[in-house]
Design a protein around this motif. Sequence first.
Motif, PDB file in Angstrom:
ATOM      1  N   LEU A 233     -26.736 -60.733  35.635  1.00  0.00           N
ATOM      2  CA  LEU A 233     -25.377 -60.182  36.398  1.00  0.00           C
ATOM      3  C   LEU A 233     -25.393 -58.965  35.974  1.00  0.00           C
ATOM      4  O   LEU A 233     -25.173 -57.948  36.746  1.00  0.00           O
ATOM      5  N   LEU A 234     -25.367 -58.747  34.563  1.00  0.00           N
ATOM      6  CA  LEU A 234     -25.134 -57.185  33.992  1.00  0.00           C
ATOM      7  C   LEU A 234     -26.432 -56.136  34.588  1.00  0.00           C
ATOM      8  O   LEU A 234     -25.795 -55.048  34.592  1.00  0.00           O
ATOM      9  N   ARG A 235     -27.231 -56.590  34.898  1.00  0.00           N
ATOM     10  CA  ARG A 235     -28.285 -55.820  35.337  1.00  0.00           C
ATOM     11  C   ARG A 235     -28.261 -55.294  36.734  1.00  0.00           C
ATOM     12  O   ARG A 235     -28.741 -54.510  37.305  1.00  0.00           O
ATOM     13  N   ARG A 236     -27.302 -56.103  37.617  1.00  0.00           N
ATOM     14  CA  ARG A 236     -26.966 -55.859  39.118  1.00  0.00           C
ATOM     15  C   ARG A 236     -25.541 -55.120  39.126  1.00  0.00           C
ATOM     16  O   ARG A 236     -25.355 -54.557  40.092  1.00  0.00           O
ATOM     17  N   ILE A 237     -24.712 -55.452  38.231  1.00  0.00           N
ATOM     18  CA  ILE A 237     -23.440 -54.860  38.338  1.00  0.00           C
ATOM     19  C   ILE A 237     -23.360 -53.560  37.626  1.00  0.00           C
ATOM     20  O   ILE A 237     -23.748 -53.321  36.651  1.00  0.00           O
ATOM     21  N   LYS A 238     -21.993 -52.760  37.980  1.00  0.00           N
ATOM     22  CA  LYS A 238     -21.400 -51.851  36.857  1.00  0.00           C
ATOM     23  C   LYS A 238     -20.995 -52.467  35.671  1.00  0.00           C
ATOM     24  O   LYS A 238     -20.444 -53.467  35.613  1.00  0.00           O
ATOM     25  N   PRO A 239     -21.215 -52.096  34.540  1.00  0.00           N
ATOM     26  CA  PRO A 239     -20.880 -52.741  33.373  1.00  0.00           C
ATOM     27  C   PRO A 239     -19.218 -52.916  33.096  1.00  0.00           C
ATOM     28  O   PRO A 239     -18.516 -52.313  33.598  1.00  0.00           O
ATOM     29  N   PRO A 240     -18.868 -54.192  33.025  1.00  0.00           N
ATOM     30  CA  PRO A 240     -17.432 -54.659  32.883  1.00  0.00           C
ATOM     31  C   PRO A 240     -16.685 -54.063  31.704  1.00  0.00           C
ATOM     32  O   PRO A 240     -17.431 -53.536  30.688  1.00  0.00           O
ATOM     33  N   CYS A 241     -15.541 -54.203  31.920  1.00  0.00           N
ATOM     34  CA  CYS A 241     -14.626 -53.616  30.739  1.00  0.00           C
ATOM     35  C   CYS A 241     -14.643 -54.643  29.495  1.00  0.00           C
ATOM     36  O   CYS A 241     -14.175 -54.160  28.438  1.00  0.00           O
TER      37      CYS A 241
ATOM     38  N   LYS B 229     -27.553 -60.531  20.804  1.00  0.00           N
ATOM     39  CA  LYS B 229     -28.483 -59.819  20.290  1.00  0.00           C
ATOM     40  C   LYS B 229     -29.103 -58.868  21.383  1.00  0.00           C
ATOM     41  O   LYS B 229     -29.630 -57.861  21.115  1.00  0.00           O
ATOM     42  N   THR B 230     -29.188 -59.520  22.600  1.00  0.00           N
ATOM     43  CA  THR B 230     -29.767 -58.826  23.682  1.00  0.00           C
ATOM     44  C   THR B 230     -28.962 -57.577  24.151  1.00  0.00           C
ATOM     45  O   THR B 230     -29.357 -56.513  24.460  1.00  0.00           O
ATOM     46  N   ILE B 231     -27.635 -57.544  24.051  1.00  0.00           N
ATOM     47  CA  ILE B 231     -26.719 -56.555  24.704  1.00  0.00           C
ATOM     48  C   ILE B 231     -26.987 -55.460  23.479  1.00  0.00           C
ATOM     49  O   ILE B 231     -26.651 -54.191  23.763  1.00  0.00           O
ATOM     50  N   GLU B 232     -26.797 -55.774  22.197  1.00  0.00           N
ATOM     51  CA  GLU B 232     -26.726 -55.002  21.065  1.00  0.00           C
ATOM     52  C   GLU B 232     -28.110 -54.065  21.220  1.00  0.00           C
ATOM     53  O   GLU B 232     -28.001 -52.988  20.900  1.00  0.00           O
ATOM     54  N   ALA B 233     -29.210 -54.559  21.716  1.00  0.00           N
ATOM     55  CA  ALA B 233     -30.400 -53.628  21.965  1.00  0.00           C
ATOM     56  C   ALA B 233     -30.495 -52.750  23.020  1.00  0.00           C
ATOM     57  O   ALA B 233     -31.494 -52.085  23.174  1.00  0.00           O
ATOM     58  N   ASP B 234     -29.589 -53.124  23.834  1.00  0.00           N
ATOM     59  CA  ASP B 234     -29.388 -52.344  25.205  1.00  0.00           C
ATOM     60  C   ASP B 234     -28.513 -51.063  25.122  1.00  0.00           C
ATOM     61  O   ASP B 234     -27.441 -51.287  25.285  1.00  0.00           O
ATOM     62  N   PRO B 235     -28.787 -49.887  25.132  1.00  0.00           N
ATOM     63  CA  PRO B 235     -27.888 -48.523  24.880  1.00  0.00           C
ATOM     64  C   PRO B 235     -27.038 -48.597  25.983  1.00  0.00           C
ATOM     65  O   PRO B 235     -25.974 -47.850  25.835  1.00  0.00           O
ATOM     66  N   SER B 236     -27.219 -49.214  27.307  1.00  0.00           N
ATOM     67  CA  SER B 236     -26.419 -49.110  28.444  1.00  0.00           C
ATOM     68  C   SER B 236     -25.358 -50.251  28.153  1.00  0.00           C
ATOM     69  O   SER B 236     -24.400 -50.253  29.152  1.00  0.00           O
ATOM     70  N   LEU B 237     -25.496 -51.340  27.422  1.00  0.00           N
ATOM     71  CA  LEU B 237     -24.489 -52.388  27.408  1.00  0.00           C
ATOM     72  C   LEU B 237     -23.840 -52.566  26.136  1.00  0.00           C
ATOM     73  O   LEU B 237     -23.045 -53.345  26.019  1.00  0.00           O
TER      74      LEU B 237
END
Length: 103
Positions: free
Chosen positions: A45-53, A71-79
């Motif tokens: 979902l996060l890869r398809r939508i604008k980042p939630p608040c 761990k996955t979102i920590e490694a992603d600069p956009s998330l």
Amino acid sequence: MPEMPLKTILIIEDDHDTRVSMRQQLESEGYFVFSAANGQQGMELLRRIKPPCLILLDLVMPMMDGEAFVKTIEADPSLHMIPVVLITAFPDRAKPLLARELV
């Protein structure tokens, strides 16, 4: 992609009744809510939508648990800057995640 309201929340919770209840309550308060049954669905979902608040995240789930998701979102600069609230019946399992510093 349609414009999303500023008050968008992603719920990641494997218990269907809990997920539906949380979603209904948040929507009644004016939030736009996405939901997923596990961390893997949440990442899709996060890869398809604008980042939630905000992300409300269960820790103990099948496929991708809350710790792997964090761990996955920590490694992603956009998330990595999305606030995450941990939801768990096992607070001791949350302690290692709470001790981490997001950069």
